[in-house]
Design an enzyme around this catalytic site. Sequence first.
Site, short mmCIF file in Angstrom:
data_model
loop_
_atom_site.label_atom_id
_atom_site.label_comp_id
_atom_site.label_asym_id
_atom_site.label_seq_id
_atom_site.Cartn_x
_atom_site.Cartn_y
_atom_site.Cartn_z
N THR A 38 0.84 -1.19 0.00
CA THR A 38 0.00 0.00 0.00
C THR A 38 0.88 1.25 0.00
OG1 THR A 38 -0.07 0.31 2.40
CG2 THR A 38 -1.68 -1.20 1.44
N ASP A 39 0.27 2.36 -0.35
CA ASP A 39 0.88 3.64 -0.03
C ASP A 39 0.75 3.83 1.48
OD1 ASP A 39 2.09 6.13 -0.25
OD2 ASP A 39 0.87 6.75 -1.95
N TRP A 40 1.49 4.79 2.02
CA TRP A 40 1.62 4.90 3.47
C TRP A 40 0.29 5.34 4.11
CZ3 TRP A 40 5.13 2.73 1.21
CH2 TRP A 40 6.37 2.41 1.76
#
Length: 921
Positions: free
Chosen positions: A717-719
């Site tokens: 995932t993105d953060w």
Amino acid sequence: MNNDLITQAQQNLAPVSRQAATEGIVLLKNEDATLPLRAHETVSLFGRCQIDTYRSGTGSGGAVNVPYSVSALQGLSEHSAISLNQELVDVYQHWIERHPFDDGGGGWAAEPWFQQEMPVTQELAQQAALKSDKAIVFIGRTAGEDQDNADAPGSYRLTETELDMLNQVSKHFASVIVVMNVTNIMDMSWLNTLAHKESIKAVLYSWAAGMEGGHALADILAGTHAPSGRLTDTIAYRLEDYPSSANFGRKDVNLYAEDIYVGYRYFETFAKQAVQFPFGYGLSYTDFSREFIDFTVSGQGRDTVLMFKVKVTNIGDTYAGKEVVQLYLAAPQGELGKPARVLVGFDKTQRLHPGESQLVTIEVGADRLASFDDSGVTGCKNCYVIEQGDYQFYLGASVREAQPIDAKWNVAQTLVIEQLTEAGAPVRAFERIKPVAAQNQYTIRYEPVPLRSVDMAQRIQAAMPETLALTGDQGIKLQHVKQQKASLEQFVAQLNPSQLATLVRGEGMCSPKVTPGTAAAFGGVSDELFSFGIPVVAAADGPSGIRMDSGHKATQVPIGTLLGCTWNRALNRKLFNLVGQELKANQIDTLLGPGINIHRHPLNGRNFEYFSEDPLMTGTMAAAQTLGLKEAGVSGTIKHYAANDQETARVDVDSVMSQRALREVHIKAFEMAVKEGGATTIMTAYNPVNGHWAASNFDLNTTILRQEWGYQGIVMTDWWAKMNDPIEAGKEAKTFTSFMIRSQNDLYMVVENDGAKANAMGDDTLEALENGTLQLGELQRCAINICRFILDTPAMARPLVPYEPIKSFAAIADSATDALALSQPLQIESKTNTRLTFSVEQAGVYQCFADLSYDRDSLAQSACSLWLNGEFSQTLPTNGTEGNMVRVEGLKVRLEPGIYHLDLDFVKPGLLLKQLEWIQD
């Protein structure tokens, strides 16, 4: 980290970064051979960005701590062939001393997109004109995460002060050169409206060219190298003429009504008159001829390969240079409708001297000519097809200048190139553009977009993996799998559900378990996982260089847009091979880049990280950079998958598009990076795509990526991303990791340091296992993906040394009388770098706690690093606290009695550090 290897890597990288910056500068105008500058000419520089030269954008894609940075002024001053009006330089230097660079208070995306400009009076311009032959005017802009550009002065448009500067300078100079030190394309319509526009003889985009940018600009201006950059975007006269303008920037639903007609595909089909500078355009100091030599067709059906041979000759008499060969296709409209022109191949020559020639060969596979039928109108639904008719090819210096060549391919009946399944279709009804031919031109009509018809529950159930029987610890280490003494399945079967749930959680930012200041640690982040021989893997932000919030230095290379404008795949590959060597020297396993989203609209604040409005250009550069990193032994994490095309409401706005737009435009570069670049790491986007958040979008992450493309790497995932149900959609949350796992997004980024085992974020993975909404086999499948990736990382070759949470520091021989007692909290009250001296009376282990605040939202990031007696101790990272004071738990250190100098390095400004408290265990 090996400092000698790091230094060597940086020394090797710098000259190639300079070359890339030189090749990506685009010359848009050069009347009266104003450029290059002549040796006898004196030049006056206007604009503060000659000194405060932008080297990148802001946010995670640009925040690199560099060992040095060459400004435009420095580059021009150090070039032996350039003579500057030093009196004017002095005026700017003194003004900037009184008007320093505004960082917006520091921190995440706080920096304004432009800086206050020095007003240029008539007297100043007159005096400069008396002492110099030509003027260079610098226009500067940055951009970045969390904020789009605005259709306003100081962003997409020039400010009144900038316009006044241009007017004054062009009034008093007969030869004016404009340098656009910018991260995105800007409004250029002022070239036609300035009062003394005839004095603007030359215009070039130098972009944000990394830390060697000043040298690269000097190389071009002085004629050391002829410009060879070409635009990878269309510059239109008016912002509203971009077809996505009607929907860009909405906070709820972003309808991709333009469908596949992005950038030049739209303008060349429907609105040629709206274009100021076309896609592929760029000038040189010399001229080239392109002679079409040969066209051959080999293979049949889907295996057809078209081969084009072009002889390129430098027909100038003075300057050597490189030329870009651009090949475009005009396909028959057929039933689907097609753009008037599509880029299907390109290459760049070597440096050709006057009279020198090179034979360029461009190979085009049938798949580049195919279109995706998502409606069944061709009789081949959910297929890539080449419709019957004549396929005409064009060769030229830009999409507009390309001329037809004697290379026409006739398709007698529609060819099916690839049979696929419906995937990622929208559930919201809307209409999309389709061309209608009338009197040798196309007009726009709209047609309904085909909606999703598949049963997602059935699809997911059909893809359900088998559950491995849990065996407990059988003594199999990950190295045994590397040595082919055991299978991945046998290895993963040893892990219990709690250990598996830990494995799918990354830790960060600035995890102490990996290289200081990097974005994340994953893999063996717990003692249990480490005991199975799983190393801890490091990921660092990119793509323009290694971001380390610890303050450690790294090379900053040019922004993605500039690197696209090189049109040089071999150079991109070489550049990122060297970036990979720097990563490896820093014990970092994957770079979070390249960024490969499409330049759908000029106002996207993050366009600078990406390459182009064109999917072939984007995919070609993505594959080249990914291969370069792979050859260095590390990986590139291609991002953001998919359709992360605006920063406004980027975690919420639903990107609603047709399957055709998704496949042909918005994920085509990802497909190329996987199939041609060997990508093994992908980061999903923050936003939903057709109702399902990207991190839990089953069709993106499994149906298309793994089943169709054969991808076997990891997906992260993105953060602090959000997820929702891959079947029902609905509510989203950061804690819905069970939905992430079901979609085969393997890794959640990130939980707090040392929080993976403890489930610090409170995700629902184990809860979903218990209640049966997630199968153990699905979690094991993600674990297998993660371990397969780790097997090919440098981490597997590094010594498997357990993480030591307590680092020892020695006191110094100093009798400082102003030393503070460590037994009391150290009052800081600072946002800037500070040194304190403290004394320790009793040897022992002390844990650091920081009271701090950061007046930004929770996605913003800031950091302060602590150095004890010149040695790195730890980084205190934080997300935005909305201005509230919070306590951040730091690391434990072992201190002996004596004196210590504590240096506070606000690597990423913004946070206010109130106090530090060191509590003895």
